[in-house]
Structures are given as C-alpha cells and as structure tokens.
Scaffold this motif. Sequence first.
Motif, PDB file in Angstrom:
ATOM      1  N   UNK A 179      -9.914 -51.399   2.248  1.00 35.38           N
ATOM      2  CA  UNK A 179      -9.747 -50.744   0.948  1.00 35.38           C
ATOM      3  C   UNK A 179      -9.672 -51.830  -0.122  1.00 35.38           C
ATOM      4  N   UNK A 180     -10.256 -51.552  -1.281  1.00 35.03           N
ATOM      5  CA  UNK A 180     -10.161 -52.479  -2.414  1.00 35.03           C
ATOM      6  C   UNK A 180     -10.320 -51.709  -3.712  1.00 35.03           C
ATOM      7  N   UNK A 181     -10.041 -52.361  -4.807  1.00 33.60           N
ATOM      8  CA  UNK A 181     -10.172 -51.714  -6.115  1.00 33.60           C
ATOM      9  C   UNK A 181     -11.632 -51.709  -6.563  1.00 33.60           C
ATOM     10  N   UNK A 182     -11.941 -50.818  -7.480  1.00 31.14           N
ATOM     11  CA  UNK A 182     -13.285 -50.786  -8.061  1.00 31.14           C
ATOM     12  C   UNK A 182     -13.574 -52.132  -8.723  1.00 31.14           C
ATOM     13  N   UNK A 183     -12.562 -52.700  -9.375  1.00 29.78           N
ATOM     14  CA  UNK A 183     -12.711 -54.011 -10.006  1.00 29.78           C
ATOM     15  C   UNK A 183     -13.171 -55.043  -8.982  1.00 29.78           C
ATOM     16  N   UNK A 184     -12.436 -55.186  -7.882  1.00 27.88           N
ATOM     17  CA  UNK A 184     -12.797 -56.161  -6.847  1.00 27.88           C
ATOM     18  C   UNK A 184     -14.107 -55.792  -6.156  1.00 27.88           C
ATOM     19  N   UNK A 185     -14.342 -54.491  -6.012  1.00 29.64           N
ATOM     20  CA  UNK A 185     -15.594 -54.045  -5.411  1.00 29.64           C
ATOM     21  C   UNK A 185     -16.793 -54.427  -6.244  1.00 29.64           C
ATOM     22  N   UNK A 186     -16.584 -54.501  -7.556  1.00 32.14           N
ATOM     23  CA  UNK A 186     -17.651 -54.942  -8.455  1.00 32.14           C
ATOM     24  C   UNK A 186     -17.840 -56.447  -8.340  1.00 32.14           C
ATOM     25  N   UNK A 187     -16.742 -57.172  -8.333  1.00 34.10           N
ATOM     26  CA  UNK A 187     -16.808 -58.633  -8.208  1.00 34.10           C
ATOM     27  C   UNK A 187     -17.581 -59.034  -6.954  1.00 34.10           C
ATOM     28  N   UNK A 188     -17.336 -58.323  -5.863  1.00 29.75           N
ATOM     29  CA  UNK A 188     -17.978 -58.656  -4.579  1.00 29.75           C
ATOM     30  C   UNK A 188     -19.220 -57.810  -4.301  1.00 29.75           C
ATOM     31  N   UNK A 189     -19.541 -56.890  -5.200  1.00 31.62           N
ATOM     32  CA  UNK A 189     -20.733 -56.046  -5.114  1.00 31.62           C
ATOM     33  C   UNK A 189     -20.807 -55.286  -3.789  1.00 31.62           C
ATOM     34  N   UNK A 230      -8.497 -48.231  -9.154  1.00 30.15           N
ATOM     35  CA  UNK A 230      -8.548 -47.209  -8.115  1.00 30.15           C
ATOM     36  C   UNK A 230      -8.994 -47.847  -6.803  1.00 30.15           C
ATOM     37  N   UNK A 231      -8.281 -47.541  -5.747  1.00 31.78           N
ATOM     38  CA  UNK A 231      -8.567 -48.096  -4.424  1.00 31.78           C
ATOM     39  C   UNK A 231      -9.566 -47.204  -3.682  1.00 31.78           C
ATOM     40  N   UNK A 232     -10.618 -47.837  -3.154  1.00 36.24           N
ATOM     41  CA  UNK A 232     -11.664 -47.126  -2.421  1.00 36.24           C
ATOM     42  C   UNK A 232     -11.992 -47.940  -1.171  1.00 36.24           C
ATOM     43  N   UNK A 233     -12.221 -47.288  -0.039  1.00 34.81           N
ATOM     44  CA  UNK A 233     -12.625 -48.032   1.154  1.00 34.81           C
ATOM     45  C   UNK A 233     -13.930 -48.801   0.899  1.00 34.81           C
ATOM     46  N   UNK A 234     -14.020 -50.003   1.452  1.00 34.16           N
ATOM     47  CA  UNK A 234     -15.236 -50.814   1.303  1.00 34.16           C
ATOM     48  C   UNK A 234     -15.569 -51.522   2.616  1.00 34.16           C
ATOM     49  N   UNK A 274     -19.545 -48.702  -3.857  1.00 34.49           N
ATOM     50  CA  UNK A 274     -20.372 -48.091  -4.907  1.00 34.49           C
ATOM     51  C   UNK A 274     -21.098 -46.841  -4.432  1.00 34.49           C
ATOM     52  N   UNK A 275     -21.425 -46.759  -3.149  1.00 34.29           N
ATOM     53  CA  UNK A 275     -22.039 -45.540  -2.614  1.00 34.29           C
ATOM     54  C   UNK A 275     -21.066 -44.366  -2.750  1.00 34.29           C
ATOM     55  N   UNK A 276     -19.799 -44.617  -2.477  1.00 35.67           N
ATOM     56  CA  UNK A 276     -18.793 -43.568  -2.627  1.00 35.67           C
ATOM     57  C   UNK A 276     -18.559 -43.236  -4.101  1.00 35.67           C
TER      58      UNK A 276
END
Length: 177
Positions: free
Chosen positions: A65-75, A36-40, A80-82
């Motif tokens: 925008x990035x995926x939850x997967x990539x958002x986790x990799x880059x923390x 899922x793509x979420x703004x970061x 994560x707030x969203x």
Amino acid sequence: RSDKLNLATQGGRQAGSSFKPFILATALQAGIDPQTQIPAPGCIDLPLEFDTWHVCNAEGSGPAVTSIFEGTVHSYNTLYAQLILRVGPTEAMAEATRLGVQSPLETNPASVLGTNNVTTFDMASGYASFANRGVHVPPVLVTRITRADGTVLYENEHTQEKVLDAAVADQVSAILQ
C-alpha cells in the motif's frame, strides 16, 4: 529531409506514464486526497465489466500500500489502474481534453498507462495548463506575421480558459516536482 512528418504535431505516439498526471488531476478535482492509500503491488488483477485486467508495475514489484503521491513519484501502474477505475475513464479522458490534449482519446481503463496516441504538441499543451495554474491557452505556432515595412498581415487573437481549479493544478505541479 526525406520525412515529411512533423513529430510535434502529427503522427502521435503512445504517451506512456507521462499521461498519468491527467488522471491525477481528475482524482484531485474529484476531491481525492493525494495522501490516500492505495495498494500498489507488483501485479494486480482488476475486475472489469466483462473481463479481468491484469496490470503490472514496470519494475515488477511495488509496496503493498502507498499514497497516491508516492505512487506518482514511483509511477506505479497498479496504483494508477485502480485510480482510473475510481474516477472513471470517460471523466479522465474528458479532463485531458479540457487541459489541452486534442488527439482522439479512447475511454478505456488502459488509457491511464498512456495507450492512446497523442502528439508532443498535445502533451505540452496539457502540461502547460498545469503550469499556468489551470488556465489553458491554446498553443499557436505563429503569433504574428508582418511585412518588411511593419504592416501586420496576421496577428493571433489570444484566448484562454480556466479548465482546472488553480489549487488542483498547483498540487499536480508540486507532486510532479
């Protein structure tokens, strides 16, 4: 020698970003796809009931925008707030408790950034539930006490509970790798 505090089991500290996998598990359990793509962005203002929450990534930058997967990799804090607002802070903290975090947890959005004080023991217990494919085994410090002659004075009774779908626990573990 002078300190009488066991840092593993007492005197919790803020977990910081190491708390994010509990929110990730909550999201995956709710059926949110890790792609899922979420703004970061570097910083974001998120509306709360009576306020606005200003959140920034540690690096101060991030992708549009990035995926939850990539958002986790880059923390990414902003992603994560969203995510915690989407799954709900109450449900996310309940999930952390089910997974093994026994320290009292405040159910506010900033919890995703690891603002609650938790012990190392709690964090190890929660992460062990991921590694054990969603089965929580309460940690024990002493499993057995015997006398010199072999007589058992105490033996811990092993208990376990399935607290998370195995496929979700596997996904969390894979993403963390």
